[in-house]
Design a protein around this motif. Sequence first.
Motif, PDB file in Angstrom:
ATOM      1  N   ARG A   1       7.534 -13.036 -32.412  1.00  0.00           N
ATOM      2  CA  ARG A   1       7.843 -14.091 -31.447  1.00  0.00           C
ATOM      3  C   ARG A   1       7.139 -13.819 -30.119  1.00  0.00           C
ATOM      4  O   ARG A   1       6.863 -12.668 -29.777  1.00  0.00           O
ATOM      5  CB  ARG A   1       9.348 -14.245 -31.263  1.00  0.00           C
ATOM      6  CG  ARG A   1      10.025 -13.207 -30.397  1.00  0.00           C
ATOM      7  CD  ARG A   1      11.332 -13.786 -29.848  1.00  0.00           C
ATOM      8  NE  ARG A   1      12.160 -12.817 -29.167  1.00  0.00           N
ATOM      9  CZ  ARG A   1      11.935 -12.369 -27.940  1.00  0.00           C
ATOM     10  NH1 ARG A   1      10.846 -12.742 -27.279  1.00  0.00           N
ATOM     11  NH2 ARG A   1      12.761 -11.502 -27.385  1.00  0.00           N
TER      12      ARG A   1
ATOM     13  N   ARG B   1       1.163 -12.464 -36.533  1.00  0.00           N
ATOM     14  CA  ARG B   1       1.673 -12.557 -37.894  1.00  0.00           C
ATOM     15  C   ARG B   1       0.894 -11.659 -38.852  1.00  0.00           C
ATOM     16  O   ARG B   1       1.476 -10.993 -39.714  1.00  0.00           O
ATOM     17  CB  ARG B   1       1.613 -14.019 -38.360  1.00  0.00           C
ATOM     18  CG  ARG B   1       1.863 -14.249 -39.845  1.00  0.00           C
ATOM     19  CD  ARG B   1       3.227 -13.743 -40.291  1.00  0.00           C
ATOM     20  NE  ARG B   1       4.291 -14.418 -39.591  1.00  0.00           N
ATOM     21  CZ  ARG B   1       5.571 -14.115 -39.732  1.00  0.00           C
ATOM     22  NH1 ARG B   1       5.939 -13.123 -40.528  1.00  0.00           N
ATOM     23  NH2 ARG B   1       6.498 -14.766 -39.060  1.00  0.00           N
TER      24      ARG B   1
ATOM     25  N   THR C   1      13.207 -12.363 -41.191  1.00  0.00           N
ATOM     26  CA  THR C   1      12.652 -13.523 -40.502  1.00  0.00           C
ATOM     27  C   THR C   1      13.795 -14.437 -40.085  1.00  0.00           C
ATOM     28  O   THR C   1      14.644 -14.793 -40.908  1.00  0.00           O
ATOM     29  CB  THR C   1      11.663 -14.287 -41.394  1.00  0.00           C
ATOM     30  OG1 THR C   1      10.572 -13.420 -41.725  1.00  0.00           O
ATOM     31  CG2 THR C   1      11.123 -15.515 -40.679  1.00  0.00           C
TER      32      THR C   1
ATOM     33  N   ASP D   1      11.696 -18.687 -38.063  1.00  0.00           N
ATOM     34  CA  ASP D   1      10.224 -18.608 -38.101  1.00  0.00           C
ATOM     35  C   ASP D   1       9.646 -17.408 -37.355  1.00  0.00           C
ATOM     36  O   ASP D   1       8.426 -17.236 -37.314  1.00  0.00           O
ATOM     37  CB  ASP D   1       9.576 -19.891 -37.556  1.00  0.00           C
ATOM     38  CG  ASP D   1       9.938 -21.113 -38.384  1.00  0.00           C
ATOM     39  OD1 ASP D   1      10.043 -20.969 -39.620  1.00  0.00           O
ATOM     40  OD2 ASP D   1      10.118 -22.193 -37.793  1.00  0.00           O
ATOM     41  N   ASN D   2      10.476 -16.593 -36.751  1.00  0.00           N
ATOM     42  CA  ASN D   2      10.003 -15.372 -36.097  1.00  0.00           C
ATOM     43  C   ASN D   2      10.462 -14.164 -36.903  1.00  0.00           C
ATOM     44  O   ASN D   2      11.601 -14.129 -37.370  1.00  0.00           O
ATOM     45  CB  ASN D   2      10.534 -15.264 -34.661  1.00  0.00           C
ATOM     46  CG  ASN D   2       9.982 -16.357 -33.766  1.00  0.00           C
ATOM     47  OD1 ASN D   2       8.777 -16.622 -33.766  1.00  0.00           O
ATOM     48  ND2 ASN D   2      10.850 -17.004 -33.016  1.00  0.00           N
TER      49      ASN D   2
END
Length: 217
Positions: free
Chosen positions: A48, A65, A82, A85-86
């Motif tokens: 993030r 990523r 996760t 989405d982070n």
Amino acid sequence: MLSEAGRMTRRGLMLVLSSPSGAGKTTISRRLLEDERDLSMSVSVTTRPKRQGEVEGRDYYFVDRGTFDNMVRDNALLEHATVFDNSYGTPAGPVEDALKAGRDVLFDVDWQGAQQMKQRRETDIVSVFILPPSTAELERRLRTRGRDPDDVVKRRMAKAADEISHYDGYDYVVVNDDLERCLTQIRAILVAERVRRQRQPGLADFVEKLTRPYRGD
């Protein structure tokens, strides 16, 4: 084997604290870090973006990523997950360095992270689950924090029931009905676990030297 300070050298331990939100884990962690000289907080890696005021290496290690996925592939993370989405994970290298130096590392993870870490480092981990004294008190604490709207508090309470159901996967369980008593119990766990025989790699040599004059060697 004794250190220069006259203490038996030992391997550090991984102190894992888990609890539902509102049970006091953050306050307990902060107090332990203030009081325990050989205890430091594990720093996670995350994909993030860095938020204002956050410091690289203190709050998180911020990576892209691709780097994170490579760490997962190379088994360089003790645990990872996760969320929205982070991705977040615990780098194994800094933890191992601390353990070899006889320093303890504190982890604030959920039960899933605790289980992943236990599979990787079972002999190094000391896991503690912190329970609230009651569901009513847990809800009161969440509401008096004043940070969350009513719907968020309800979601946290529903999640708490699931988290609490995994208490039996931990080495120790304490009830935080009184902060000072709870801290005393966790410090007692630390004291006992630090002197476990398997965490003192120089013990056999030390005992051999102690007994050599009386064996007629």
